[in-house]
Design a protein around this motif. Sequence first.
Motif, PDB file in Angstrom:
ATOM      1  N   THR A  59      -6.461  14.117   5.219  1.00 29.57           N
ATOM      2  CA  THR A  59      -6.597  13.325   3.896  1.00 29.57           C
ATOM      3  C   THR A  59      -7.486  13.602   3.152  1.00 29.57           C
ATOM      4  O   THR A  59      -8.443  13.672   3.886  1.00 29.57           O
ATOM      5  N   ALA A  60      -6.681  13.539   1.872  1.00 26.68           N
ATOM      6  CA  ALA A  60      -7.665  14.651   1.195  1.00 26.68           C
ATOM      7  C   ALA A  60      -7.161  13.052  -0.991  1.00 26.68           C
ATOM      8  O   ALA A  60      -6.160  13.136  -0.642  1.00 26.68           O
ATOM      9  N   VAL A  61      -8.639  13.131  -1.214  1.00 26.55           N
ATOM     10  CA  VAL A  61      -8.857  12.392  -2.280  1.00 26.55           C
ATOM     11  C   VAL A  61      -9.274  13.030  -3.686  1.00 26.55           C
ATOM     12  O   VAL A  61     -10.476  13.867  -2.976  1.00 26.55           O
ATOM     13  N   ILE A  62      -9.125  12.831  -4.845  1.00 25.13           N
ATOM     14  CA  ILE A  62     -10.258  13.459  -6.018  1.00 25.13           C
ATOM     15  C   ILE A  62     -11.232  11.908  -6.347  1.00 25.13           C
ATOM     16  O   ILE A  62     -10.776  10.687  -6.316  1.00 25.13           O
ATOM     17  N   THR A  63     -12.376  12.337  -6.255  1.00 22.03           N
ATOM     18  CA  THR A  63     -13.411  11.213  -6.912  1.00 22.03           C
ATOM     19  C   THR A  63     -12.764  10.827  -8.494  1.00 22.03           C
ATOM     20  O   THR A  63     -12.067  11.718  -9.563  1.00 22.03           O
ATOM     21  N   ASP A  64     -12.792   9.786  -9.027  1.00 17.91           N
ATOM     22  CA  ASP A  64     -11.853   9.491 -10.384  1.00 17.91           C
ATOM     23  C   ASP A  64     -13.358   9.351 -11.287  1.00 17.91           C
ATOM     24  O   ASP A  64     -14.848  10.194 -10.505  1.00 17.91           O
ATOM     25  N   GLU A  65     -13.143   9.073 -12.547  1.00 20.14           N
ATOM     26  CA  GLU A  65     -14.573   9.474 -13.830  1.00 20.14           C
ATOM     27  C   GLU A  65     -15.401   8.839 -13.980  1.00 20.14           C
ATOM     28  O   GLU A  65     -16.703   8.939 -14.374  1.00 20.14           O
ATOM     29  N   ASN A  66     -15.652   8.020 -12.494  1.00 16.86           N
ATOM     30  CA  ASN A  66     -17.097   6.875 -12.062  1.00 16.86           C
ATOM     31  C   ASN A  66     -17.701   7.895 -10.636  1.00 16.86           C
ATOM     32  O   ASN A  66     -18.408   7.450 -10.007  1.00 16.86           O
ATOM     33  N   GLY A  67     -17.459   8.796 -10.347  1.00 19.61           N
ATOM     34  CA  GLY A  67     -17.497   9.175  -9.027  1.00 19.61           C
ATOM     35  C   GLY A  67     -16.873   8.724  -8.203  1.00 19.61           C
ATOM     36  O   GLY A  67     -17.749   9.895  -6.974  1.00 19.61           O
ATOM     37  N   VAL A  68     -16.085   7.691  -7.684  1.00 19.35           N
ATOM     38  CA  VAL A  68     -16.165   7.324  -6.873  1.00 19.35           C
ATOM     39  C   VAL A  68     -14.190   7.705  -5.900  1.00 19.35           C
ATOM     40  O   VAL A  68     -13.357   8.530  -6.308  1.00 19.35           O
ATOM     41  N   TYR A  69     -14.857   7.450  -5.143  1.00 17.22           N
ATOM     42  CA  TYR A  69     -13.434   8.346  -3.553  1.00 17.22           C
ATOM     43  C   TYR A  69     -13.128   6.524  -3.214  1.00 17.22           C
ATOM     44  O   TYR A  69     -14.053   5.928  -2.668  1.00 17.22           O
ATOM     45  N   ARG A  70     -12.015   6.908  -2.594  1.00 15.14           N
ATOM     46  CA  ARG A  70     -11.761   5.586  -1.539  1.00 15.14           C
ATOM     47  C   ARG A  70     -10.442   6.630  -0.511  1.00 15.14           C
ATOM     48  O   ARG A  70      -9.359   6.805  -0.706  1.00 15.14           O
ATOM     49  N   ILE A  71     -11.105   6.658   0.907  1.00 12.60           N
ATOM     50  CA  ILE A  71      -9.632   7.429   2.215  1.00 12.60           C
ATOM     51  C   ILE A  71      -9.257   5.381   1.795  1.00 12.60           C
ATOM     52  O   ILE A  71     -10.278   5.120   2.983  1.00 12.60           O
ATOM     53  N   PHE A  72      -8.019   5.631   1.860  1.00 11.10           N
ATOM     54  CA  PHE A  72      -7.970   4.357   2.969  1.00 11.10           C
ATOM     55  C   PHE A  72      -6.803   4.735   4.151  1.00 11.10           C
ATOM     56  O   PHE A  72      -6.299   6.085   4.700  1.00 11.10           O
ATOM     57  N   HIS A 402       4.295   0.357  11.739  1.00 10.49           N
ATOM     58  CA  HIS A 402       3.862   0.674  10.771  1.00 10.49           C
ATOM     59  C   HIS A 402       4.078   1.499   9.903  1.00 10.49           C
ATOM     60  O   HIS A 402       4.225   2.273  10.076  1.00 10.49           O
ATOM     61  N   ALA A 403       3.676   1.597   8.495  1.00 13.23           N
ATOM     62  CA  ALA A 403       3.861   2.265   7.398  1.00 13.23           C
ATOM     63  C   ALA A 403       2.598   2.113   6.833  1.00 13.23           C
ATOM     64  O   ALA A 403       2.631   0.573   5.930  1.00 13.23           O
ATOM     65  N   ASP A 404       1.811   2.667   6.056  1.00 13.85           N
ATOM     66  CA  ASP A 404       0.770   2.612   4.894  1.00 13.85           C
ATOM     67  C   ASP A 404       1.147   4.447   3.934  1.00 13.85           C
ATOM     68  O   ASP A 404       1.041   5.642   4.105  1.00 13.85           O
ATOM     69  N   TYR A 405       0.821   3.831   1.980  1.00 14.21           N
ATOM     70  CA  TYR A 405       1.243   4.636   1.609  1.00 14.21           C
ATOM     71  C   TYR A 405       0.146   4.749   0.492  1.00 14.21           C
ATOM     72  O   TYR A 405       0.276   3.449   0.289  1.00 14.21           O
ATOM     73  N   THR A 406      -0.262   6.168   0.614  1.00 19.52           N
ATOM     74  CA  THR A 406      -1.646   6.224  -0.835  1.00 19.52           C
ATOM     75  C   THR A 406      -0.902   6.102  -1.981  1.00 19.52           C
ATOM     76  O   THR A 406      -0.180   7.481  -2.107  1.00 19.52           O
ATOM     77  N   LEU A 407      -1.344   5.741  -2.762  1.00 20.51           N
ATOM     78  CA  LEU A 407      -1.674   6.736  -4.656  1.00 20.51           C
ATOM     79  C   LEU A 407      -2.916   6.938  -5.041  1.00 20.51           C
ATOM     80  O   LEU A 407      -2.814   5.324  -5.521  1.00 20.51           O
ATOM     81  N   GLY A 408      -3.053   8.121  -5.135  1.00 18.50           N
ATOM     82  CA  GLY A 408      -4.716   8.346  -5.940  1.00 18.50           C
ATOM     83  C   GLY A 408      -5.528   7.479  -4.926  1.00 18.50           C
ATOM     84  O   GLY A 408      -5.477   7.017  -3.582  1.00 18.50           O
ATOM     85  N   THR A 409      -6.137   7.126  -5.706  1.00 20.07           N
ATOM     86  CA  THR A 409      -7.509   6.038  -5.381  1.00 20.07           C
ATOM     87  C   THR A 409      -8.236   4.989  -5.061  1.00 20.07           C
ATOM     88  O   THR A 409      -8.710   4.194  -5.669  1.00 20.07           O
ATOM     89  N   ASN A 410      -6.463   4.303  -6.445  1.00 22.71           N
ATOM     90  CA  ASN A 410      -6.405   2.878  -6.141  1.00 22.71           C
ATOM     91  C   ASN A 410      -5.911   2.293  -5.249  1.00 22.71           C
ATOM     92  O   ASN A 410      -6.112   0.517  -5.967  1.00 22.71           O
ATOM     93  N   LEU A 411      -4.638   2.320  -5.639  1.00 18.51           N
ATOM     94  CA  LEU A 411      -4.093   1.323  -4.573  1.00 18.51           C
ATOM     95  C   LEU A 411      -2.797   2.206  -2.730  1.00 18.51           C
ATOM     96  O   LEU A 411      -2.744   3.114  -2.867  1.00 18.51           O
TER      97      LEU A 411
END
Length: 707
Positions: A59-72, A402-411
């Motif tokens: 699972t890979a994400v990119i930090t946002d403008e505040n340097g925050v990342y979230r891995i769901f 079960h199903a999980d779908y992530t969109l970026g680091t916010n949703l």
Amino acid sequence: MSKFRTFFFALIGLILMSGLLTAQVGLTGKIVGTVTDDEGTPLPGITVEATSPKMLGTTAVITDENGVYRIFALPSGTYTIRFSLEGFNTVVRKDIILSADVVKTITVDITMTPGAIEEEITVLGRSPLIDVKSTTKGMTQTRQFFEMLPRGRNFDTLAVAVPGVNTEVYLSGLSVDGASGAENMYYIDGMDITDMDDGERDQQAAFEFVDEVQIVASGYQAEFGGAMGGVINVITRSGGNEFHGELISYFSGSALNSKERDTLRLDPLDVTVAEYVNYQDLYGKDKVRRYELGFSLGGYVLKDKLWFFGSFLPVFRTDTRHVEWVPAGSAPESDHDYKRTWLNGQAKITMQPLKDLRLSASFNNNWYKYRGELPGRDGTGNPDKNWAEVGYDYPKWSATIHADYTLGTNLLMSARGGIFYKNMTNQQVEVPADPRWRFRKEAPGYASVNNLMFTADYEAAGLEHLLHASGWSNIGYADMFETKKQVRKRMSGNFDLTYYMNLGGEHALKAGVQWVRIEEDIDDTINEIYVMIGWDREFTHLATGETERGTYGYYAIRGGDSGAYGTFANPSSHRWALYLQDSWTPEFLDGKFTLNVGFRAEKEDIPSFSDLPEYQYAPIQFDFFDKLAPRIGFIYDVYGDANFKIFGNFGWYYDVMKLSMAEGSYGGFKWISDYYLLDDWDFTKITKTNPAGAGAYIRSYNWRIPS
């Protein structure tokens, strides 16, 4: 355009699935954090990659403008996280332990320093992190935990390791913070396996099938409802990128037990005397043999894309008891067997068809049957009963998806679903082919009666054997009934969205809808008729008080021309829940403080079991405004390093209604009595095909009009 198309079809698929899915507790957690440079400046654009042996792919994400990342949507496991950006030293954080108990969040903040891209810094050996976003009180027991401890064969036998959880015989099993066992909720892979009739656990899972057992005692957020006690959730085992299997064997029995303790009882020949006896000394030890022999196999079909796991563990148990009937000599001594068989099996498939979409499906089977029954050890049972004939089959299984779908680091979008099925069928004892005749005046008013006042008539016909004392019957009450089926089904659906935003601090907003449908299809009725004879009595009309009788009195028939006698119904009920919750970490106090606020509204009804047209409505209904459940809690991360927290919570919780009340009070048990004059002393002429064989019809009363 390609990303939009992927998002669109994933969203449509999840919405369609949510119509088939079941409301479940959260089975995944998340890892969040902030990446800064050595001067504390947030770093956007950092690639954050998480891997684990328990998770498909990376699972890979990119930090946002505040340097925050979230891995769901991370399953429980040990994780490695890699932080990389051109111009900075790569940082690898290893041995991050995530336990996804209702939803687990851990924080991993990282500082990166400028340097060559080839250089890599690995961080090892840090103590396990705790969840500084949750007010939940409970415990997650992993395979490593329960494999080290003495335990029973079912997943809930180690729940007492959680503070406030005890096994209470008089509270229906596990008591959480003083609540009864009927006020808990039980899940396997998120599927509700709680008995819809009495609220107790209705399915089992052997520890060999289990990866984690999650026990939550209090502090649930608004997405969880229906539990006044605790929530016990089992996560079954999954496959992996390596093949693994086991051969499983188990034996237990009376041969491994020491001598029995003395038992306090009432003397079966004089109930005014209490005494301590040792049944083993009196009659010998009950012989118990339990055998289990099975296997499990897990692995992959496609590495990092499609995993599988399956197991099969049949259980065979026989209890043998030697009985000496009382009074002594009333019947020969005898041995009796009680045989039980469980066909336990479990299967799970985990897949990642798209980069940001994870799917899993699981199946758990507990088909069960028993044959034979054991008389009481004190010998007071009925020696004429065929104890070996007693038995039923119980098909029982649950399935989830079960199903999980992530969109970026916010949703994050999540759908959960499944079905639970149970039946009680294949009754072994044959129902007698004769009516049940009983010498008892039936309603209005009851009284045991006899036919001895008509002795001369019987003697003249040479049928003295039809003379009996008050209250006589030819068949036991319970022996009349045949359980043709007792099918219980639970289906439900859950869909929710989680969205992160910054407004005076970080907000984790979650909104969702849940739907549950329960159904019972039961036929536990008598095949013949039940005749209650009021010898030398008068029948009273309820409306007028007028009385009438035949030459010998009157009689009543249950299960006759007016309808079935017993439980016969096929009701269903629906529950809905809407919830909204926010986890807010304000900017003040250096992000150490988090406030959780939630609100839940539930709509529920108890179904009518009646088949009468005037009662085709739910007798008990709760609208959304009748079951409003607010939740609030706080967490303070004392040192800011996710190692010590102070937390508290307050919530309003509602139990869910059980079907046992509806079945008994709202038309499930059918009872219409047909009344006849008794003009013939030969009551054996009253049969199912000839209910008026001893007199003319008077009228009928329905004694179970729903309350």
